[in-house]
Design a protein around this motif. Structure first.
Motif: not given
Length: 102
Positions: A64-65, A67-70
């Motif tokens: 993930l980047d 600022n990503e939360d998946i």
């Protein structure tokens, strides 16, 4: 699979457009680690997305980047419709079932 990401908090909100058809906000948000994400444009429909993938297998962890939360959740295809409470999501599920011939 990792635990669910910590929820974001809205630090500030500016209404960009508000009429009888749409309400669009530019939010200043902070994630669970305190990182700021701004502007984050949103309305009441952009928090959750569904993706139907068949015949897949996990081959690696997420990359993930910053600022990503998946959060990935899997459900049996036969009972997936029971987990979709909003009409838009039910519609996309029914369309997917039609597309794959079920």
């Amino acid at each position: 699979m990792s635990d669910a990401p910590a929820p974001w908090t809205t630090v500030a909100r500016t209404t960009v457009v508000a009429d009888r058809w749409i309400r669009l906000h530019a939010d200043d948000c902070a994630d669970g680690s305190g990182r700021r994400i701004a502007p984050y444009y949103g309305n009441h429909t952009n928090r959750l997305h569904h993706f139907l993938a068949l015949g897949c297998s996990r081959v690696a962890d997420q990359s993930l980047d910053d600022n990503e939360d998946i959060l990935v959740r899997t459900r049996p295809l036969e009972t997936l419709g029971e987990h979709l409470s909003q009409s838009y999501h039910q519609l996309t599920w029914y369309k997917a079932m039609e597309r794959i011939g079920r």
